[in-house]
Structure formats: structure tokens, C-alpha cells
Design an enzyme around this catalytic site. Structure first.
Site, short mmCIF file in Angstrom:
data_model
loop_
_atom_site.label_atom_id
_atom_site.label_comp_id
_atom_site.label_asym_id
_atom_site.label_seq_id
_atom_site.Cartn_x
_atom_site.Cartn_y
_atom_site.Cartn_z
N PHE A 146 44.90 44.28 35.30
CA PHE A 146 44.28 45.38 36.03
C PHE A 146 42.86 45.02 36.44
O PHE A 146 42.47 45.23 37.59
CB PHE A 146 44.27 46.67 35.21
CG PHE A 146 43.47 47.75 35.87
CD1 PHE A 146 44.01 48.46 36.94
CD2 PHE A 146 42.17 48.01 35.49
CE1 PHE A 146 43.26 49.43 37.60
CE2 PHE A 146 41.41 48.98 36.14
CZ PHE A 146 41.96 49.69 37.19
N CYS A 147 42.06 44.50 35.51
CA CYS A 147 40.68 44.17 35.84
C CYS A 147 40.61 43.06 36.88
O CYS A 147 39.72 43.06 37.75
CB CYS A 147 39.92 43.76 34.57
SG CYS A 147 39.70 45.10 33.37
N THR A 148 41.53 42.09 36.80
CA THR A 148 41.56 41.02 37.80
C THR A 148 41.71 41.60 39.20
O THR A 148 40.97 41.25 40.12
CB THR A 148 42.73 40.06 37.51
OG1 THR A 148 42.57 39.49 36.21
CG2 THR A 148 42.78 38.94 38.54
#
Length: 363
Positions: free
Chosen positions: A84-86
Site C-alpha cells: 500500500f505504501c509503495t
């Protein structure tokens, strides 16, 4: 609050008060807030506030290009296996107009621009055993606080997000499949990615006395250093939920960590926690997993810790209780315990960045 949150129930925006409400207000003004991932930290307001302060002052504010910092965050997230953060940071890089850079960062490849390629190599080296850092950092000295602060707060947030959220529920599959969908989605957040608010306001959400001690050399004397000290203090305080022996086991195991991911199969925490008393093992295991492999935290791990905390509370009620061990098994305690593990890993990464040397892979 339903998915994507797991293990804890965040404070909803409509019922937030005090420090949590102050953070939500700033996040809405300076970033994005729509039941966002950082809300998962709200059961521990001091952790949420310090995380936001460092994120704001390092990544959102400053003279370095926002797209470059978002690409650094996306690269670090990829190295940490936080999907998700990527994708979220890549979308923000798209929103800032750096489409080729955004796609390169999320895919783990070099962009065409040599300076930006060196920047992503530097970011990847923060969790790549045996990978040397560039002999000269790929950013000017004046921007060191921004880039190092961005990398370190991303390492922390990756671990907390992976521990406390269902990332698949957060991330539409179409975003992962199509560059065109990503670029279209970036249009909706472009204004957020181009914001550059005034520095220092993030410190206003911090509560209590100022952080103790000088800021690290990389941070200098500005708001980034203060925010980093606040996050370090708030997160390491979670170690008080463990007995002294369990804390030492976690810190010792992370001190031997080379940055790599544990091999599949087996228990990555087994050797470190095996000699601890029975009631101490679940907490030490959660903290170590948060540091080294948060994607391996299961519902069973959290249930085992809560059961151990309930047993500890029962013993304390009979006049027992161990030195330094917390007996609260609630959402705030769980968030603080995971933050302790996440910060242990961040402190290890900070030593590599500060020295410019990453250890070789462990045999």
C-alpha cells in the site's frame, strides 16, 4: 470501524478530541485524510502526533522536490514489502508531475535521470544487505534532514501500516495493474502532492515537555530534528510494556539484524524469545515481528499477547506482576508495543545511514 483496520479500532474523525483531533485537522489541511492509514495509530495519540509531525516536516515541507521525496518513500516501502505504501507514495509522485520517476520507484528500477537514479539507489540501500551507500549522498547537504527524515519516517510507518491494516482492502487492484489508472488516480490528489506548507507547524500537535537531548547530526536544529526526537521518545516508551529481559531480547535481536527479510518457513523470532518466561514471549514476539517482518503478524499472535496480558493482570491483582511489564491488553497498548518494535528497526537503519555503511548479509 470496519476494514481495512485490523487488531485495533481507530478514533473516528467525527469523535476525535484533543491531540488526535489536532492531528486530523492538520492532516486534512496539509495532506490527505479519508479514513487514512495513519488513523490506525490514533489509539496511542502521542505516537500518532509524533509520526505526523515527522512526516509533515520532512516529507511535505521543505526545499527538496516533493516528487523526489515521494519516490524515496515509495522505494523504501518497496524494500519493506509494504504494497500500500509503495503505491500511495508513487501516486503522490505522479500527482507532483513526475510520472516516469513514480513508475520507476514503484517497480524498483532506475529512472532515466541519473541524479534521481542515484537517489533511489540510496533509498533502496537503507534495507539492502551488502549494498553500499553512494560515497557522496545524492542530495545537497542542506536537504539531508528532509531526505533522511523521509526515509526514516517511512520505515516506521511501513511497519505500523503493515501490522495494523489489511493492505489488500486499502489498495484497489486496478491501481496495481495499470499505469493509466495510476495517472488518472493521481489527478484527484495532485493538489495535495503539490502543497508545501510553512515549516514548523507540525510541532504544534506534540504534547508534553520538549524532547530531551540534542537532535541527531543528520537532522540539524530545525523542526525535523525535534519531530524525530519526539517520535523516538514516544515509540521507545512502548518498550515499558515488556519486562526488562524481554526488552533486552528485542533490542539485542534487532542489533544483530542486517536489514534482510527473514527466510520463509520457521519462526523468525524463535531463538530470541525462546529463553523468556512464558508470559513475556508473545509481547517480545510482536515487537520483533514489527521490527523485522510485520507482514507475518497474525490474529493469533495478537490474541496470544492479549491472553498473556490478561493472565498478567490477574496475577497483578493477586499481588504479583513482573518488573516493568504492562498489564493493559487494549488497543493503545498494542499500538505502543508495535511502535517500540518499529522504532528499534528505525534506529538500526539510522546507524547505517549515518555511517554510510550497510552490513553484509548474515550467513
Amino acid at each position: 470501524m470496519p476494514r481495512p483496520y485490523r487488531h485495533t479500532t481507530p478514533v473516528p474523525q467525527k469523535s476525535a478530541t484533543g491531540q488526535v483531533a489536532a492531528v486530523y485537522t492538520q492532516m486534512k489541511a496539509d495532506f490527505l485524510l479519508a479514513d487514512g492509514p495513519l488513523m490506525s495509530l490514533s489509539p496511542a495519540p502521542e505516537v500518532l502526533a509524533a509520526t505526523w509531525a515527522l512526516l509533515r516536516e520532512a516529507e511535505i515541507v521543505g526545499t527538496a522536490a516533493r516528487a523526489d521525496k515521494e519516490a524515496v518513500a515509495s522505494t523504501v516501502s518497496l524494500a519493506n514489502r509494504c504494497p500500500f505504501c509503495t503505491e500511495a507514495h508513487a501516486l503522490l509522485a505522479h500527482g507532483a508531475g513526475a510520472h516516469e520517476l513514480a513508475e520507476a520507484a514503484r517497480a524498483g528500477r532506475a529512472p532515466a535521470d541519473r541524479r534521481r537514479a542515484a537517489l533511489l539507489d540510496w533509498a533502496a540501500a537503507t534495507r539492502s544487505p551488502g549494498t553500499p551507500f553512494p560515497s557522496t549522498p545524492p542530495f545537497p547537504p542542506a536537504q539531508t534532514p528532509e531526505f533522511v527524515g523521509t526515509a526514516l519516517v517511512t520505515h516506521f510507518i511501513n511497519r505500523m501500516v503493515t501490522s495494523l491494516l489489511d493492505e489488500e482492502a486499502l489498495l484497489p487492484s486496478a491501481v496495481r495493474r495499470s499505469q493509466y489508472v495510476r495517472r488518472a488516480a493521481a489527478l484527484t490528489i495532485g493538489s495535495a502532492a503539490r502543497r508545501n506548507p510553512a515549516p514548523g507547524a507540525g510541532l504544534a500537535v506534540l504534547a508534553g515537555p520538549p524532547p530531551v537531548g540534542p537532535p541527531p547530526a543528520w537532522a540539524g536544529e530545525g523542526p525535523i530534528g525535534t519531530a524525530y526526537l519526539a517520535l523516538r521518545a514516544a515509540a521507545t516508551a512502548g518498550g515499558e510494556l515488556l519486562d526488562a529481559g524481554a526488552r533486552a531480547a528485542v533490542v539485542g535481536a534487532v542489533a544483530d539484524w542486517d536489514g534482510g527479510h527473514p527466510q520463509l518457513g520457521g519462526d523468525p523470532t524463535g531463538a530470541a524469545v525462546a529463553g523468556l518466561p512464558e508470559l513475556d514471549r508473545p509481547g517480545a514476539r510482536l515487537a520483533l515481528l514489527a521490527a523485522l517482518a510485520p507482514y507475518r503478524i497474525t490474529d493469533g499472535d495478537v490474541a496470544a499477547w492479549r491472553a498473556a496480558q490478561a493472565r498478567r493482570a490477574g496475577q497483578a491483582g493477586l499481588g504479583g506482576g513482573a518488573d516493568g511489564g504492562g498489564t493493559d491488553g487494549g488497543d493503545g497498548a498494542l499500538t505502543r508495543l508495535l511502535a517500540f518494535g518499529a522504532m528499534a528497526a528505525v534506529l538500526r537503519v539510522e546507524t547505517w545511514i549515518s555511517s554510510g555503511v550497510h552490513p553484509a548479509p548474515a550467513p
